[in-house]
Every structure is written in C-alpha cells, then in structure tokens.
Design an enzyme around this catalytic site. Structure first.
Site, PDB file in Angstrom:
ATOM      1  N   TYR A 184       0.847  -1.195   0.000  1.00  0.00           N
ATOM      2  CA  TYR A 184       0.000   0.000   0.000  1.00  0.00           C
ATOM      3  C   TYR A 184       0.876   1.236   0.000  1.00  0.00           C
ATOM      4  O   TYR A 184       1.867   1.288   0.732  1.00  0.00           O
ATOM      5  CB  TYR A 184      -0.879   0.045   1.247  1.00  0.00           C
ATOM      6  CG  TYR A 184      -1.886  -1.055   1.369  1.00  0.00           C
ATOM      7  CD1 TYR A 184      -1.537  -2.301   1.843  1.00  0.00           C
ATOM      8  CD2 TYR A 184      -3.220  -0.837   1.018  1.00  0.00           C
ATOM      9  CE1 TYR A 184      -2.462  -3.313   1.957  1.00  0.00           C
ATOM     10  CE2 TYR A 184      -4.166  -1.841   1.143  1.00  0.00           C
ATOM     11  CZ  TYR A 184      -3.775  -3.076   1.613  1.00  0.00           C
ATOM     12  OH  TYR A 184      -4.703  -4.064   1.730  1.00  0.00           O
ATOM     13  N   HIS A 237      -5.884   2.040  -1.416  1.00  0.00           N
ATOM     14  CA  HIS A 237      -5.919   0.691  -1.975  1.00  0.00           C
ATOM     15  C   HIS A 237      -4.497   0.214  -2.243  1.00  0.00           C
ATOM     16  O   HIS A 237      -3.598   1.024  -2.443  1.00  0.00           O
ATOM     17  CB  HIS A 237      -6.685   0.683  -3.308  1.00  0.00           C
ATOM     18  CG  HIS A 237      -8.150   0.902  -3.156  1.00  0.00           C
ATOM     19  ND1 HIS A 237      -8.981  -0.007  -2.538  1.00  0.00           N
ATOM     20  CD2 HIS A 237      -8.932   1.925  -3.550  1.00  0.00           C
ATOM     21  CE1 HIS A 237     -10.215   0.456  -2.561  1.00  0.00           C
ATOM     22  NE2 HIS A 237     -10.224   1.633  -3.164  1.00  0.00           N
ATOM     23  N   LYS A 280      -3.967  -4.878  -9.864  1.00  0.00           N
ATOM     24  CA  LYS A 280      -2.776  -4.528  -9.110  1.00  0.00           C
ATOM     25  C   LYS A 280      -1.568  -4.954  -9.921  1.00  0.00           C
ATOM     26  O   LYS A 280      -1.625  -5.925 -10.665  1.00  0.00           O
ATOM     27  CB  LYS A 280      -2.781  -5.236  -7.749  1.00  0.00           C
ATOM     28  CG  LYS A 280      -3.981  -4.829  -6.899  1.00  0.00           C
ATOM     29  CD  LYS A 280      -3.878  -5.358  -5.499  1.00  0.00           C
ATOM     30  CE  LYS A 280      -5.249  -5.432  -4.844  1.00  0.00           C
ATOM     31  NZ  LYS A 280      -5.958  -4.141  -4.795  1.00  0.00           N
TER      32      LYS A 280
END
Lengths: 290, 575
Positions: A227, A235, A266
C-alpha cells in the site's frame, strides 16, 4: 509529565511493544501496543470479535496478529519484548482479595450513580410535563421533593444490574510499561532459517523503509500486498512476490500471477534481494503487440 | 496528575482524555460530563462544593474515591491501563451499538491536508472501536470455571440461549468446549473464572488454544463461521456411521460428553474398514476377478498337463516302445518327410489293423492284442471272427463302365486328404483337429498371425458390439471416481477434518443429541503449508462420507474457502 505532547513523544520513542505468544503466534493485546506498531508502519491483522458488535466479520477487534516479518522487524529494532505467559501471575490470595474489594467498591459507586440517574430522569420528566402549566412552581417543587424522598428510601440497586468489565488484555500487565532491557532477554528465538523467509524479510524491510505499508497476500497469490499509505485510506498498488536470485520459476507461474494481478487491478512485483543489501524489483505489465 | 488541556485530535486515546478534560464543551467528553457530577475530576474543585445534605456528602465521597483511584494507577500506568472505572462502567450502558461505515478510499497519497484529515479521522475511528472494552450487566453473564486438567469449561450458573447449539451435559453438570467458551467470552455472554479470578480474553486465547485442543488457526475459522451464524461442532471420525450403516438409515446417537471428558486424550484410531464397499462397483475390480478366474483355469491346465506328460513318459518307460520309432529309425516307405520331433511317433506300419472286410485274406481268427496294451491282468485269447464275417456282405460291387468312369473322375477330383503335406505332418488326431480348426479360423477371417499371438486385436470386426462398449474397450484411461481406493488409505496427521458445520437456518429446531447431516465439513490449513494432494483429498472425502469437505485456508486473518467436487466427463454415447 508537565504537558501532554512532549510526554507523548518521549513515551512513543521509548515504548516497547509487548507481544504475547498464543499457540506460537505473536499477538498484540494492549491498545497502546497496537498504536505503537501502527506508528512504525506495521499493520498486522485483527483476529478477535469486535466488542461493540461481536457477531459480524467486517470489522474485527483485538488481538492483532503480526506477520513473521513484522515480528522480526520489531525484534531487530529492539522495539518488542515478550509479555509474561498466562501461568506466571496466577492469582494468589492477595489478588483475589483485591478483586473482591474492587468489585464491592464498583458496586457501591454504581448504586449511587444509578440513584442519581434515576432522580435526574424523574426531575426531567416532572419539569417537562409541567412547563407552561399555570398550577404554580411551588406545587411542582413540593411534589418533586416528595417523589425524590420516596425514591431515596425505596430505591435498590440489585447486584445483577451491576456493570462488569470483561478485559481484553490481561489486567495485571496494564499497570506499568515494561522496561526494554527486562523484556529483551526473555524474547524467544523463533527464527526460520530458510532462504525463502530470508528473502521475504529483506523485501519487507526494504519496502517498509521506503514508506510502504505491507500486509499478507495469500489470497492474491503473492507474499505481500503493498500500500502507498495506510491501508485504512488507500488501496494496494502492488502484489509482491519474493524470490531468491538463483531460484528459477516456471513461465506458467509467471503467467498465472500476471493474469491474477490484472484481474484484481494490481501490479505484480517480482522482488529479489541482491548481495549488496538492496532489493531488485521487476514489475509485470500485460501489454499487447507493440 | 494531568490537568492539561484536552486535545481531541491527539492520538493518545479517548480514555485518558475523559478523565482529564476540564472543558465543558469538549467533543470527546461532552456527553460524559453531562452524566456525571462535574467536579469529580480535578483537585481544584474539591473544596468548592456548594451541595449540602446527604447528596452532597455522597458527591464528596465520590470525588475522593475517584481521586484515590487515579492516584493508585499512577501517571505511567495510565498509558497502558485498560481497566474502566465504575463511572465508566456505568456510562457504558448508553453506548452506541453501530459501527461507522467506511468511506471511499483514496487512490494515491499526496500531501494534502484533506487526505491527512481523513486519515486522522479514520484512524481515530479505528482506535475508538478497537479500544472499547466489553462491559456487560452481571445478570446477563453466565458464570463458568476453567478446568485445565480436563481442558474443559464448567458452567456454574444456568446456560443461556447458546445452550441450544453449544455445550454438552455430563455428570449432571453443563460444560463448554474451550473454543465455544472462548467464543462466548468474546461475545460477552460468559465470564470464565480460574482460581476465583476472571480470565481476560488474552488469558482465554493463551490457555484454551493449543495443538491439544484447538489451534489458533482452527479457532479463527470457528469464530468466523460462528459469527456468520453457523453451528459448528468438532468432528469425530469414530462416531461417523459406516457407509453400510448409512445405507440402512440407522438412527445416529451422539454422545459428545463421553468423548470430551476422557482423562487421557489419545487420538482416536482411524476407523478400520471392516465393511465392504458393496455399492462401489468398479470395472477394475471386475477385471481383477476375471483375471483371477483365468489364472485359475490356466493353473488347472498347467496342473493337468504334467500329468499327461508323465503318463506318456511312463508309458515309454514301461516297454510300450515297439510302436514308437525314433527319427532315425523311421522307415521311409510310408513317410515322405521325417517328423520334426519324433520320440513319440507311432509307426503304423508295424501296427496291424485287422481288415475284417477284406475279401483277399480270410483270417478266421484275430490274434490277441498286445498284453501291454491291456489294463491290469486282463488276458484275451484268440478271437474267432468267422461268424462275424458271415454277417458282412462281402459281395463285390459290380459297376458299369459309366459308373466306373464316374467313380474315377470323382476320385481324381476329390482331394485326397493324404496328399496334404500339413495333414501328413500331423502325428495324431489331436494335431489333425488343431489343423482343421486353424484352417477354419483362417477361412472365417481370424488369421493366426493376428489371433494366436500374445497381442490380439481388441475386437473381432465380425462380432456385434455397441458403440458404447467399443468406446469402453478403446479407452486406455478408465474413468474413475474420487472414492475409488480410498478405503485402503491410512489416515495422516497432517490432513484431518476439524469441524462439522450446520446451516444457520436450522438453529431454531437444532437438537444437539441428533443434529442431522452437516452442511459441510471443514479442514483447516494455511497458505504456508502444502496444497492437498489427491491422496489427502481421497482420504478426507472417504472420512466425510457424502458430505462435501471444505478447505478453510487461513492467511493471517483472512480466510478463504475451497472445495473439490467430483466431476464426471459427459459421455456422448448412448447404448
């Protein structure tokens, strides 16, 4: 001791996090320890029921479970110590007597508070019901005094109505902060000496040093979720997969983790510690034909 | 003694502020102030009470007591003290029971004030929720006692609503399993004592959870499922009915007490398979049976043939050798080719076959047979065949020239079987029959080079067969199902089923003595450990019977549930 802010700072820097071992897992129990850990950028995972609403799984309460890397970081920075185990302070007669006294005193105080509470409620009820009436303030006052007197005599506060605390952390430990030296000596050595866990720790240290917050990422097929700031507000940007430099991975595994990463939006980071002490990062990006 | 100003935005925590705040309209302790006598918190106002009478005395008493309370804990202790004062306990009655909703997250940190503020707000909210201690009315708490020698919690006041799905009775008392007791402690329903002192949640975790009872990971799964509303019981493999018992639909009785209160908790032995899996028919087993029967036949043949061989050899030994010729001694009048193996060849030239119907010779009597051919002590004398010969029609057949010609033609056309080289090679009737059979097979499309070797064609094209059966024959990999071979597997320490999970909507009429079939069974593992291999999955599926096994994978606070389903590939063929 004079004004709060500097006292806080001084205490922050010298505070040692007390870690309890449960089934060989490192747990933090006291609120202050959780705050200290958070200030060091260690997020951990809450495991217990939340006292306010115990029957839900969205928000959990204490204890906080530390990652093995987080535990090792605290140990390396000499910021943690082992709390004494459950059997060390099994109650003697002295503690039992004190407990009974505390309970009795609490009961008495609560009785008084309950009576006060009832009286003020009564007062509010009577004055509000008589506002604007023309019968006269004196009559109201007299009735009020009468009722209050009656209440004084007849009021009883049963034992079963007493409010009791179910402590989260062990009570005996909450009275004083532990001296660092005292606890350091008792820290159990539980190191895992395999190259994978070494790699994980190196990567963890490096990323934490750069200001990232890290949590566990088993569900995402990686080692850590990275993070950019506190997980409460941001997020995760990366899924970190830790490998040693000489470890070979199958191309199918790379494809699998890249596909997974793109599905959850991600970036996948392949991380390997290099001999000079740093860490080498490779990110995977799914691109089309260029 | 802190008399400083209250800073609601400091991260030290609300607990400390409530005691020390002197402001009347502080956001944090405004409400708190309204409930209590205002002067309870500071030295300054001790002497300035304007109240008189019994109420005033009481207030004074309260103030003094509160001060004493604060002085005892000391200044450093305040930072770690999580003990609530009686006034705080009383005030906890009016706590909210709602959790604030989490707002939207930001994407990227910048150094804006807005973000910082939101972060502080989130953190404060987080700490206020996490710091809250459990406060319960004493009358709502069930009192219980921890008994470490039995690793069990004994209730000392009557159980509440939780008794419908948790706990068990034994020896006239009510007991809770350690994980159940810990869960109820966390919910604020039960207060467990040990040596007359109440246990904290930390004590509960550290004393109740171990590899001997329930590990921390297993308790995480237990708690997660209980919070969702499921009924979760420990799994006991020895109390599961066998598949045969399930077939018979025998009523199951559950005795949780007997199992839990054993002194020495030795692991229960894995159920030995004393029953046969009658309903599990597999083609492999059938094939094995067929193979066995074939082997049996072969064995019989093998057993029989040595006898035959010994018979012939013994015959040879006993002097029946005058009709046996060797290769070398074979007369070459009749035999156009020497036999390949001849130790048991018959020399028919020297074996007289009486021609009873011949008109040339008129033997009136037959010579007696060779005594060595006769069984036992039987002796046969000369046989007078004159009477027989009179019964035979010995007239010569007179054929016309046309008939003779026809006869000659047919004889010429007729294949003389004796001219066939392969027939000549046969040494006895058995070989001749084999030759005939071989020729028959070849004619019928079963050539020897295909059908008489070790590897034969999978199927004779002339035989009728359905497509399904043919596909079955062709399939090299036979389909199998999950439970095949599972009964042979021994249990392992690494993989075992921990819990039975029952649906939440059955709670109303749930009976602990007869819970019925569980919804699923849990096996707890973690991402650090190995993925279950086929052996583990078979073993667990077998132990579980017809209830699906769910793997609860624990990852530091996150739990993921996985299950493996048996699946049959669809077949497109219908017989």
């Amino acid at each position: 001791m004079e004004d709060s802010p500097s006292m806080d700072d001084h205490q922050d820097s010298s505070l040692v996090v007390g870690v309890g071992l449960c089934d060989s897992a490192p747990l933090l129990w006291r609120l202050q320890d959780l705050k200290t850990a958070r200030r060091l950028g260690l997020v951990g995972a809450l495991l217990g029921s939340l006292p306010r609403t115990p029957r839900q799984n969205q928000r959990l309460g204490r204890p906080l479970l530390l990652l093995p890397e987080e535990e090792q970081l605290l140990r390396d920075e000499e910021a943690a110590g082992a709390l004494p185990g459950p059997n060390q302070d099994v109650g003697g007669a002295e503690l039992r007597r004190q407990f009974e006294e505390d309970q009795q005193r609490s009961f008495e105080e609560q009785s008084v508070l309950a009576l006060e509470d009832r009286k003020s409620a009564l007062r509010r009820a009577m004055t509000s019901s008589h506002t604007g009436s023309e019968s006269g303030a004196e009559a109201v006052d007299e009735a009020l005094c009468g009722r209050l007197e009656a209440l004084d005599h007849s009021f009883s506060f049963p034992q079963s109505a007493m409010a009791v605390q179910l402590s989260t952390a062990r009570a005996g430990l909450s009275y004083c902060p532990e001296a660092r030296a005292h606890l350091q000596a008792s820290w159990p050595i539980r190191e895992q000496n395999n190259p994978r866990s070494d790699a994980r720790y190196q990567v963890f240290r490096d990323l934490r040093g750069r200001g990232f917050y890290l949590t566990s990422a088993g569900k995402f097929g990686g080692d850590f979720l990275v993070y950019p700031g506190d997980p409460l507000r941001f997020h995760a940007h990366f899924i970190a997969v830790c490998l040693t430099l000489d470890e070979s991975i199958c191309l199918l595994d790379v494809l699998a983790v890249a596909r997974l990463g793109s599905n959850v939006k991600k970036t996948v980071l392949l991380c390997s510690p290099v001999p000079d002490g740093g860490v080498c990062y490779t990110s995977l990006q799914w691109s089309g034909m260029v | 003694m802190q008399i400083g100003l209250c800073d609601p935005h400091s991260l030290v925590g609300p607990r400390r502020q409530r005691r020390d705040c002197n402001q009347e309209s502080c956001d944090w302790c405004g409400a708190h102030q309204a409930d209590q006598p205002k002067t309870a918190n500071s030295f300054k106002s001790v002497g300035s009470s304007t109240e008189r009478g019994p109420r005033g005395m009481l207030l004074l008493l309260l103030r003094l007591v509160n001060m004493a309370d604060q002085n005892k804990t000391g200044t450093e202790g305040k930072l770690f003290s999580e003990i609530l004062s009686p006034s705080e306990l009383f005030a906890a009655r009016s706590r909210s029971h709602k959790i604030p909703v989490r707002g939207q997250k930001d994407f990227f940190p910048n150094d804006s004030d807005e973000q910082r503020q939101r972060l502080e707000q989130s953190l404060n909210e987080h700490w206020s929720l996490t710091s809250e201690e459990r406060v319960e009315r004493l009358g709502n708490l069930v009192k219980a006692v921890w008994i470490p020698s039995d690793q069990i919690v004994e209730l000392q006041s009557p159980a509440g609503k939780f008794w419908q799905t948790m706990g068990f009775s034994a020896n006239g008392k009510q007991y809770l399993l350690p994980e159940e007791a810990l869960y109820l402690m966390e919910c604020g329903n039960v207060q467990v004592f040990y040596r007359d002192l109440p246990l904290s949640i930390q004590d509960g975790y550290e004393r109740f959870l171990s590899s001997a009872t329930v590990t921390l990971q297993q308790y995480q799964v237990f708690g997660h499922l209980k919070r969702l509303g499921y009924v979760v019981h420990r799994f006991d493999p020895s109390s599961e009915p066998s598949s045969y018992a399930r077939q018979l639909n025998l009523p199951q009785s559950r005795d949780r007490a007997g199992r839990q209160l054993k002194r020495k908790r030795s692991p229960s032995p894995t159920a030995t398979c004393s029953y046969t899996e009658a309903q599990v028919e597999s083609t492999i087993e059938k094939m094995e049976e067929d193979k066995c029967s074939l082997e049996g036949d072969d064995a019989k043949k093998l057993a029989a043939s040595p006898d035959i061989q010994t018979a012939t050899t013994s015959g040879a030994d006993e002097g029946r050798s005058w009709w046996m010729t060797d290769d070398l001694g074979a007369s070459d009048k009749e035999l156009h080719h020497s036999p390949t193996s001849g130790s048991s060849r018959w020399d028919f030239s020297s074996i007289p076959f009486p021609d009873v119907g011949s008109s040339e010779r008129h033997p009136s009597c037959l010579a007696p047979p060779e005594p060595s051919l006769l069984p036992g002590d039987l002796t046969v004398g000369v046989c007078d065949i004159a009477s027989w010969r009179r019964k035979i029609n010995l007239r010569m057949v007179k054929m016309s020239s046309k008939e003779q010609k026809r006869e000659k033609d047919t004889r010429r056309r007729r294949w003389d079987v004796n001219k066939d080289r392969e027939v000549r090679r046969c040494r006895n009737w058995a070989e001749y029959h084999e030759l005939l059979a071989r020729r028959q097979r070849k004619r019928k499309g079963r050539p020897a080079h295909l059908w008489n070797r070790e590897v034969t064609p999978l199927h004779d094209p002339k035989q009728p067969i359905s497509t399904g059966e043919l596909l079955d024959k062709i399939s090299v990999i036979k389909s199998t199902h999950l439970l095949e071979g599972a009964s042979r597997l021994k249990g392992s320490e690494q993989w075992r089923i921990c819990f039975n999970v029952y649906q939440p909507d059955t709670v109303a009429d749930f009976k602990k003595s007869n819970p019925g079939k569980p919804y699923s069974r849990m096996c707890v593992c973690s991402f650090d450990g190995p993925v279950p291999d086929l052996r583990a999955i078979k073993l667990l599926a077998f132990q579980s019977g017809d209830i699906p096994v769910v793997f609860a994978v624990v990852d530091h606070g996150d739990i993921s549930f996985y299950t493996f389903k048996d699946f049959q590939l669809p077949t497109d063929v219908f017989p």
